[in-house]
Design a protein around this motif. Structure first.
Motif, PDB file in Angstrom:
ATOM      1  N   ARG B 219       3.512  -1.296  -2.874  1.00  0.00           N
ATOM      2  CA  ARG B 219       2.304  -0.685  -2.333  1.00  0.00           C
ATOM      3  C   ARG B 219       2.535   0.819  -2.154  1.00  0.00           C
ATOM      4  NH1 ARG B 219      -1.089  -4.602  -0.159  1.00  0.00           N
ATOM      5  NH2 ARG B 219      -0.174  -6.669  -0.320  1.00  0.00           N
ATOM      6  N   GLN B 221       0.271   4.808  -1.595  1.00  0.00           N
ATOM      7  CA  GLN B 221      -0.991   5.517  -1.398  1.00  0.00           C
ATOM      8  C   GLN B 221      -1.251   6.371  -2.636  1.00  0.00           C
ATOM      9  OE1 GLN B 221      -3.258   5.635   1.310  1.00  0.00           O
ATOM     10  NE2 GLN B 221      -2.191   3.750   1.911  1.00  0.00           N
ATOM     11  N   GLU B 226      -4.792   2.546  -0.710  1.00  0.00           N
ATOM     12  CA  GLU B 226      -3.630   1.690  -0.883  1.00  0.00           C
ATOM     13  C   GLU B 226      -3.721   1.018  -2.258  1.00  0.00           C
ATOM     14  OE1 GLU B 226      -1.168  -1.253   1.790  1.00  0.00           O
ATOM     15  OE2 GLU B 226      -2.949  -2.229   1.023  1.00  0.00           O
TER      16      GLU B 226
END
Lengths: 183, 302
Positions: B219, B221, B226
């Motif tokens: 994961r 940004q 996200e």
């Protein structure tokens, strides 16, 4: 109509059997013949000959797999016709997969027994391969589909199909050598 | 007897199996669902919004269509239905520029810039082939939804990007093929309609190892969103491969991106651009430097 019923009609000598065969398998048979012969006219004649052959052979033949039976007869008739056409200097796209196989496997002219053994070994080898690989190979060298058609059918790029075929041929060659087949 | 003749001795089940076999190329990264698509016209930006589709598009426009406008189901054999309010314009170089209002998108090709919207409620119906013939676009004979076929549609080789849309052969999936005109490399963007039932059906259709793999996605940004991505290394008879996959979700859509041709850098670049376009956020908000990581080995994708 399912295949068992069609075969039953053949056994009853009911001409509806041919019509039902045509309804169900004309397209497939025509595609096979066209792949081999490259001529719609020749393919049509070949498919009609195939129906006649099926009519003449069932009975006594009682195929377990009617679809394969019809396809096999069509393919054989088409290949025979191709041989004749080739002798008449008429070319066909089917010669390309033939040369692909022969270039890699370098098999000499085979006797019927050797041919049968080779076919069975190829089948055994293909059963060890993944479905994609196996079916691409069969589409190319049994159905004699053009590479572009296989690529479209299976959503592969043409280069991937060619690569798969090449690798499979190489692996098959090794397998056949290992099994003691003289190539 | 030659080798081709010897093939005649293959068992019946192998022969019939090859005829009946249907390969469903199901990208690994398909979950959740939403209707959304974004398209870069030449030099334009990809935009996604809830706004209705514009009546007329120009080459400089971004194409926008509403997230809720997808038809529920669509198959490659579906007909395109032209709404009465269809608009037709030409690009400055005379290429057709068409947008049909409708409730969904069937086929989109930009670069030459035309768009076809799908509306099952309005007649007259036209097949895809008829539609493209109408548009003056020469297509390969077989229009089966295969993106590679569709890529041949493009007639402007200098267009920096081309997005092609084809109707997926499964469920409510829309696939766009991104093609870099210079490198010729491609990526697929899959867009799925948000629908609980279809999402669950999609999940059911995924290979069983999906759950296992999904936990290993990384994961990050990207443009303030996200985003989850992974690189899957897998092997088959043709050797080692790497498949890159990423997905992010806004309140209106899920976007998933898969590719097996682009380099990691190209993939990340595309993902950042796509996310920025969809969200309107700045690419500077990305921590994409180490975005893709190899997490799983020996995965068979299909």
């Amino acid at each position: 109509m399912d295949d068992l019923q069609i075969v039953k009609l053949f056994f009853e000598r009911n001409e509806q059997a041919i019509r039902e065969t045509e309804i169900k398998y004309a397209r497939l048979c025509r595609a096979i013949a066209l792949n081999v012969l490259g001529s719609a006219e020749d393919a049509e004649e070949c498919v009609n000959d195939a129906y006649l052959s099926v009519w003449n052979t069932i009975p006594p033949a009682n195929p377990d797999n009617f679809k394969a039976y019809v396809c096999r007869i069509t393919r054989n008739l088409a290949l025979k016709r191709l041989e004749y056409n080739s002798a008449q200097k008429r070319s066909s796209a089917a010669l390309v997969p033939l040369s692909e196989l022969e270039d890699t496997l370098s098999v000499k002219t085979l006797s019927d027994d050797d041919g049968r053994e080779l076919g069975k070994l190829i089948g055994s080898f293909l059963r060890t391969q993944k479905a994609d690989v196996r079916n691409v190979f069969i589409r190319r060298y049994w159905y004699l589909d053009p590479v572009a058609e296989i690529a479209r059918k299976y959503s592969f790029s043409e280069s991937k199909v060619k690569s798969m075929l090449y690798r499979t041929r190489c692996k098959l060659g090794k397998y056949l050598k290992k099994e003691g087949f003289d190539i | 007897m030659n080798v081709i003749d010897a093939m005649d001795f293959l068992d019946d089940d192998l022969i019939c199996g090859a005829d009946e076999y249907i390969r469903h190329p199901i990208p690994l990264w398909r979950y959740g669902a939403a209707a959304a698509a974004c398209i870069c016209a030449a030099g334009g930006a990809a935009v996604l919004s809830r706004n209705p589709a514009p009546d007329v598009a120009r080459p400089s426009d971004s194409i926008v269509f509403p997230a809720n406008s997808m038809p529920d189901t669509m198959q490659p054999s579906d007909s395109i239905v032209l709404p009465a309010s269809s608009a037709l314009e030409s690009t400055p170089d005379g290429k057709p520029a068409v947008i049909f209002n409708g409730t969904g998108l069937d086929d989109v090709v930009t670069g030459n810039f035309f768009c076809i919207y799908y509306d099952e409620k309005i007649s007259p119906k036209m097949s895809r082939g008829e539609m493209l013939e109408y548009l003056g676009i020469e297509l390969p004979s077989e229009l089966s939804g295969c993106s590679e076929k569709w890529s041949e549609v493009r007639s402007d080789p200098d267009a920096p990007y081309i997005f092609l849309c084809c109707v997926g052969d499964v469920l409510e999936q829309y696939e766009f093929t991104y093609k870099n005109a210079k490198s010729g490399k491609t990526a697929r963007i899959s867009l799925l309609k948000r629908d609980g039932s279809s999402a669950s059906r999609l999940l059911e259709s995924l290979p069983k190892y999906t759950e296992e793999v999904r936990e290993k996605f990384k994961r990050s940004q990207v443009c303030g969103m996200e985003t989850i991505a992974t690189s899957l290394k897998y092997s088959d008879d043709l050797g080692e491969h790497e498949m890159l996959a990423a997905s992010f979700k806004t309140d209106t859509c899920n976007v998933s991106l898969t590719c097996d041709d682009l380099s990691r850098e190209e993939f990340t670049e595309l993902l950042v651009a796509l996310t920025a376009a969809v969200t309107g956020n700045s690419p500077a908000d990305s921590d994409s430097a180490d975005f893709i990581e190899t997490t799983t080995d020996d995965i068979i994708i299909y």
